[in-house]
Motif scaffolding. Structure first.
Motif, PDB file in Angstrom:
ATOM      1  N   SER A   1       2.676   7.506  -2.031  1.00 23.50           N
ATOM      2  CA  SER A   1       2.677   7.675  -0.675  1.00 23.50           C
ATOM      3  C   SER A   1       1.957   6.168  -0.251  1.00 23.50           C
ATOM      4  CB  SER A   1       1.685   8.397  -0.176  1.00 23.50           C
ATOM      5  OG  SER A   1       0.231   8.580  -0.740  1.00 23.50           O
ATOM      6  N   ASP A   2       1.351   5.154  -1.109  1.00 29.46           N
ATOM      7  CA  ASP A   2       0.698   3.986  -0.663  1.00 29.46           C
ATOM      8  C   ASP A   2       1.491   3.012  -0.862  1.00 29.46           C
ATOM      9  OD1 ASP A   2      -1.578   5.614  -0.416  1.00 29.46           O
ATOM     10  OD2 ASP A   2      -1.906   5.589  -2.476  1.00 29.46           O
ATOM     11  N   VAL A   3       2.872   3.161  -1.271  1.00 29.34           N
ATOM     12  CA  VAL A   3       3.779   2.002  -1.875  1.00 29.34           C
ATOM     13  C   VAL A   3       3.942   1.089  -0.505  1.00 29.34           C
ATOM     14  CG1 VAL A   3       6.206   1.346  -2.322  1.00 29.34           C
ATOM     15  CG2 VAL A   3       5.071   3.081  -3.538  1.00 29.34           C
ATOM     16  N   ASP A   4       4.075   1.322   0.567  1.00 28.76           N
ATOM     17  CA  ASP A   4       4.558   0.712   1.797  1.00 28.76           C
ATOM     18  C   ASP A   4       3.097  -0.349   2.030  1.00 28.76           C
ATOM     19  OD1 ASP A   4       6.911   1.426   1.927  1.00 28.76           O
ATOM     20  OD2 ASP A   4       6.491   3.237   3.664  1.00 28.76           O
ATOM     21  N   PHE A   5       2.132   0.369   1.979  1.00 32.85           N
ATOM     22  CA  PHE A   5       0.615  -0.281   2.209  1.00 32.85           C
ATOM     23  C   PHE A   5       0.476  -1.572   1.268  1.00 32.85           C
ATOM     24  CE2 PHE A   5      -3.860  -0.572   1.190  1.00 32.85           C
ATOM     25  CZ  PHE A   5      -4.444  -1.224   2.403  1.00 32.85           C
ATOM     26  N   ILE A   6       0.526  -1.077  -0.060  1.00 28.68           N
ATOM     27  CA  ILE A   6       0.560  -2.081  -1.258  1.00 28.68           C
ATOM     28  C   ILE A   6       1.810  -3.138  -0.971  1.00 28.68           C
ATOM     29  CG2 ILE A   6       0.576  -2.348  -3.747  1.00 28.68           C
ATOM     30  CD1 ILE A   6      -1.713  -0.572  -2.760  1.00 28.68           C
ATOM     31  N   TYR A   7       2.867  -2.882  -0.674  1.00 23.17           N
ATOM     32  CA  TYR A   7       3.839  -3.823  -0.485  1.00 23.17           C
ATOM     33  C   TYR A   7       3.683  -4.884   0.200  1.00 23.17           C
ATOM     34  CZ  TYR A   7       8.720  -5.879   0.099  1.00 23.17           C
ATOM     35  OH  TYR A   7       9.710  -6.378   0.168  1.00 23.17           O
ATOM     36  N   LYS A   8       2.872  -4.406   1.658  1.00 27.25           N
ATOM     37  CA  LYS A   8       2.471  -5.276   2.724  1.00 27.25           C
ATOM     38  C   LYS A   8       1.524  -6.412   2.109  1.00 27.25           C
ATOM     39  CE  LYS A   8       1.906  -2.357   6.011  1.00 27.25           C
ATOM     40  NZ  LYS A   8       1.110  -1.808   7.228  1.00 27.25           N
ATOM     41  N   ASN A   9       0.618  -6.003   1.064  1.00 27.11           N
ATOM     42  CA  ASN A   9      -0.315  -6.842   0.549  1.00 27.11           C
ATOM     43  C   ASN A   9       0.086  -7.705  -0.638  1.00 27.11           C
ATOM     44  OD1 ASN A   9      -3.190  -6.244   1.759  1.00 27.11           O
ATOM     45  ND2 ASN A   9      -2.393  -4.368   1.733  1.00 27.11           N
ATOM     46  N   CYS A  10       1.090  -7.552  -0.858  1.00 26.14           N
ATOM     47  CA  CYS A  10       1.844  -8.447  -2.053  1.00 26.14           C
ATOM     48  C   CYS A  10       1.955  -9.877  -1.505  1.00 26.14           C
ATOM     49  CB  CYS A  10       3.106  -7.876  -2.693  1.00 26.14           C
ATOM     50  SG  CYS A  10       2.859  -6.440  -3.612  1.00 26.14           S
ATOM     51  N   ASN A  11       2.103 -10.246  -0.161  1.00 28.15           N
ATOM     52  CA  ASN A  11       2.058 -11.629   0.048  1.00 28.15           C
ATOM     53  C   ASN A  11       0.670 -11.969   0.872  1.00 28.15           C
ATOM     54  OD1 ASN A  11       4.613 -12.302  -0.851  1.00 28.15           O
ATOM     55  ND2 ASN A  11       5.455 -11.134   0.585  1.00 28.15           N
ATOM     56  N   HIS A  12      -0.188 -11.274   0.699  1.00 29.91           N
ATOM     57  CA  HIS A  12      -1.638 -11.603   1.174  1.00 29.91           C
ATOM     58  C   HIS A  12      -2.125 -13.096   1.022  1.00 29.91           C
ATOM     59  CE1 HIS A  12      -5.631 -10.955   2.564  1.00 29.91           C
ATOM     60  NE2 HIS A  12      -5.378  -9.900   2.953  1.00 29.91           N
ATOM     61  N   THR A  13      -2.895 -13.708   1.568  1.00 35.42           N
ATOM     62  CA  THR A  13      -3.243 -14.907   1.496  1.00 35.42           C
ATOM     63  C   THR A  13      -4.158 -15.189   0.351  1.00 35.42           C
ATOM     64  OG1 THR A  13      -4.436 -14.952   3.440  1.00 35.42           O
ATOM     65  CG2 THR A  13      -2.350 -16.405   3.483  1.00 35.42           C
ATOM     66  N   ASN A  14      -4.849 -14.014   0.248  1.00 37.61           N
ATOM     67  CA  ASN A  14      -5.869 -14.060  -0.709  1.00 37.61           C
ATOM     68  C   ASN A  14      -5.504 -13.696  -2.091  1.00 37.61           C
ATOM     69  OD1 ASN A  14      -8.011 -12.578  -2.595  1.00 37.61           O
ATOM     70  ND2 ASN A  14      -9.409 -13.334  -1.002  1.00 37.61           N
ATOM     71  N   PHE A  15      -5.701 -14.567  -3.208  1.00 37.50           N
ATOM     72  CA  PHE A  15      -5.134 -14.271  -4.488  1.00 37.50           C
ATOM     73  C   PHE A  15      -5.425 -13.341  -5.106  1.00 37.50           C
ATOM     74  CE2 PHE A  15      -5.605 -14.688  -9.122  1.00 37.50           C
ATOM     75  CZ  PHE A  15      -4.122 -15.207  -9.305  1.00 37.50           C
TER      76      PHE A  15
ATOM     77  N   LYS B   1       0.408  -5.856  -8.801  1.00 36.15           N
ATOM     78  CA  LYS B   1       0.232  -5.064 -10.038  1.00 36.15           C
ATOM     79  C   LYS B   1       0.559  -3.834 -10.006  1.00 36.15           C
ATOM     80  CE  LYS B   1      -3.468  -4.710 -12.907  1.00 36.15           C
ATOM     81  NZ  LYS B   1      -4.955  -4.692 -13.240  1.00 36.15           N
ATOM     82  N   ILE B   2      -0.269  -3.242  -8.708  1.00 38.00           N
ATOM     83  CA  ILE B   2      -0.116  -1.806  -8.346  1.00 38.00           C
ATOM     84  C   ILE B   2       1.288  -1.488  -8.134  1.00 38.00           C
ATOM     85  CG2 ILE B   2      -1.037  -0.115  -6.757  1.00 38.00           C
ATOM     86  CD1 ILE B   2      -3.371  -1.919  -6.349  1.00 38.00           C
ATOM     87  N   LEU B   3       1.841  -2.401  -7.334  1.00 44.53           N
ATOM     88  CA  LEU B   3       3.330  -2.080  -6.997  1.00 44.53           C
ATOM     89  C   LEU B   3       4.291  -1.934  -8.081  1.00 44.53           C
ATOM     90  CD1 LEU B   3       5.102  -1.688  -4.416  1.00 44.53           C
ATOM     91  CD2 LEU B   3       5.571  -4.093  -4.688  1.00 44.53           C
ATOM     92  N   LYS B   4       3.995  -3.017  -9.019  1.00 49.61           N
ATOM     93  CA  LYS B   4       4.923  -2.846 -10.186  1.00 49.61           C
ATOM     94  C   LYS B   4       4.918  -1.532 -11.026  1.00 49.61           C
ATOM     95  CE  LYS B   4       6.172  -4.992 -14.363  1.00 49.61           C
ATOM     96  NZ  LYS B   4       5.684  -5.750 -15.773  1.00 49.61           N
ATOM     97  N   HIS B   5       3.425  -0.934 -11.218  1.00 48.68           N
ATOM     98  CA  HIS B   5       3.181   0.248 -11.861  1.00 48.68           C
ATOM     99  C   HIS B   5       3.753   1.330 -10.817  1.00 48.68           C
ATOM    100  CE1 HIS B   5       0.770   3.059 -14.055  1.00 48.68           C
ATOM    101  NE2 HIS B   5       0.416   3.532 -12.960  1.00 48.68           N
ATOM    102  N   LEU B   6       3.627   1.388  -9.568  1.00 46.77           N
ATOM    103  CA  LEU B   6       4.115   2.587  -8.803  1.00 46.77           C
ATOM    104  C   LEU B   6       5.653   2.578  -8.722  1.00 46.77           C
ATOM    105  CD1 LEU B   6       1.553   2.603  -5.934  1.00 46.77           C
ATOM    106  CD2 LEU B   6       1.598   4.032  -7.652  1.00 46.77           C
ATOM    107  N   ASN B   7       6.395   1.245  -8.300  1.00 47.65           N
ATOM    108  CA  ASN B   7       7.486   1.448  -7.815  1.00 47.65           C
ATOM    109  C   ASN B   7       8.032   0.005  -8.477  1.00 47.65           C
ATOM    110  OD1 ASN B   7       9.993   1.181  -6.795  1.00 47.65           O
ATOM    111  ND2 ASN B   7       9.328   2.514  -4.933  1.00 47.65           N
TER     112      ASN B   7
END
Lengths: 124, 369
Positions: B317-331, B339-345
């Protein structure tokens, strides 16, 4: 027969060791005091004790080294009871891995110590 | 003799008088420094001698008092109040009037007291009272320099003198922080969690070090049942809230989940960060919705902590939220989110839009199993 009642006590707190010595003597044991691990090893080699009581943290040679020496070099199977202060759990595990028989955390009750010693000697 | 010295000094003085002014000054300064050095050397020698004598005396007295203590305990063991025991008490009582000897007596008692429990420890506590050492410590609680007051509180704590509690409570509002801290530690040592009641009205600071000391005292008590700490979590004093959060974490108190969620919007950032860390530790799922809805209002430091939380609890249920943060400016956020996204989906991870900003993170995580 006398050897059955020899106990080596390695403890750097002189007051505590005197107190334990008195209690053990009252119970009929012969006690040899060592104020560090080095002295303890010498006494063990000289007196063939029935039981060893040792603090873990001692100057020069630690309680762990005493246990290792007794088990690996002297190949003795006599019970070894270790004392440890709070927060030395890792040391206690190491002591058991090296061959300690039992342990008591400080502060401990001298009465309980006597009971444990009697039990250890009865089993052995 | 004097004539000889004068005869010896005369040419030197005459030579000195003919010297230029600057050299005269140099000579006088040198002579002055030599004299000062000699005085200091003798003074240091004297100090060393004094310290050595004092150390020897301390050692001798320690051994006498330890012998007295053991003799007292041996007699106590026999359950008889002997004449010898009475003499020991009398002697210690007399010696305790001298502050130097008193300190050695207290040290000797503590040396054994800290190693034993049960009836022997009780006997030492009784001896402390019988020899008037307690009375002196109690007197030191009044009108003394602050360090003497702090020392007296510590001593009374180590000997578990419960009856001085009303006097100690008054010191909770002492003008010196160190005295306040010792008073707090005394109460916790004697009364366990009940001793923490001073937190209800605490308006002063409770430093990280004080908090660690209080936790250490709590660690030693037998009853580890944490009381209701809601009022501390709701306290207006940030340090009290911070301490309550440490208690919540240490005692895994899931029952304060609602309180913790409320604290997510606390006005202080360090508190908010600590709250997120406790929520992560307890893995409280109910806070997910709050984190997601308020995510953009949090600072980057808090967002990093929130991502650590999702690293522990994220599900489909958190995939979309995590996806949005994959391009965050903070490293850190970008790295954890990827890492979480790869693990979830895995398939969604592979569809991530690769930019200059995330290519290294993307390739690295892709290469890892």
């Amino acid at each position: 027969m006398n050897n059955l009642k020899n106990i080596i006590l390695a403890e750097d707190n002189s007051t505590l060791s005197q107190l334990i010595k008195f209690r053990l003597q009252k119970e009929g044991f012969k006690v040899f005091l060592a104020k560090d691990g080095k002295e303890a090893i010498t006494l063990i080699e000289q007196n063939k004790p029935s039981l060893i009581l040792t603090d873990i943290m001692m100057p020069f040679v630690s309680g762990l080294e005493v246990i290792s020496h007794v088990r690996n070099k002297l190949k003795l199977t006599i019970p070894i009871l270790v004392f440890s202060a709070a927060g030395q759990e890792e040391m206690v595990l190491k002591a058991f891995n090296l061959g300690a028989t039992d342990f008591m955390g400080k502060p401990f009750s001298p009465n309980e110590l006597i009971i444990r010693i009697k039990k250890l000697l009865a089993v052995n | 003799m004097c004539l000889f010295i004068l005869e010896f000094l005369n040419p030197i003085i005459r030579h000195y008088q003919h010297l230029p002014k600057i050299l005269q000054v140099v000579w006088v300064t040198t002579l002055f420094l030599i004299i000062i050095s000699i005085i200091f050397i003798f003074y240091l020698q004297y100090l060393r001698y004094r310290l050595k004598v004092e150390d020897n005396l301390k050692e001798r007295l320690s051994s006498v008092y330890e012998r007295n203590l053991l003799q007292y305990l041996f007699d106590d063991e026999e359950k008889k109040s002997t004449k010898q025991q009475k003499n020991i008490i009398k002697k210690l009582k007399k010696d305790a009037q001298d502050p130097f000897k008193r300190e050695i007596i207290v040290k000797s008692l503590l040396k054994l007291k800290q190693e034993v429990s049960g009836s022997t420890a009780d006997a030492i506590e009784k001896l402390y009272v019988k020899t008037n050492l307690k009375e002196v410590a109690e007197q030191n609680l009044k009108n003394n320099p602050w360090y003497a007051v702090a020392k007296a509180i510590k001593e009374l704590k180590l000997f578990k003198i419960k009856e001085v509690t009303p006097k100690i409570k008054l010191l909770l509002s002492h003008s010196v922080k160190e005295v306040q801290n010792e008073a707090q530690l005394f109460l916790v040592n004697i009364f366990g969690f009940e001793g923490l009641d001073f937190l209800n009205n605490l308006t002063t600071n409770l430093s990280d070090w004080n908090q660690i000391e209080l936790l250490e005292e709590l660690h030693e008590i037998k009853n580890q049942q944490l009381p209701n700490i809601t009022k501390w979590l709701q306290s207006k004093n940030d340090d009290v809230v911070s301490f309550a959060l440490k208690l919540t974490k240490k005692y895994n108190s899931y029952e304060y989940a609602d309180e913790l969620i409320n604290l997510i919007s606390h006005q202080s950032q360090p508190i908010r960060v600590a709250v997120i860390q406790v929520i992560t530790h307890l893995q409280i799922f109910e806070s997910k919705a709050v984190f997601k809805s308020k995510y953009d209002y949090f600072s980057e430091i808090e967002q990093v902590e929130i991502m650590k939380y999702f690293n522990e609890v994220a599900d489909d249920s958190d995939v979309d939220f995590i996806y949005k943060n994959c391009n965050h400016t903070n490293f850190d956020i970008q790295f954890m989110a990827s890492k979480i996204l790869k693990h979830l989906n895995q398939s969604k991870f592979e569809k991530l839009s690769i930019t200059n900003g995330n290519v290294k993170v993307y390739n690295y995580i892709k290469s890892k199993n």
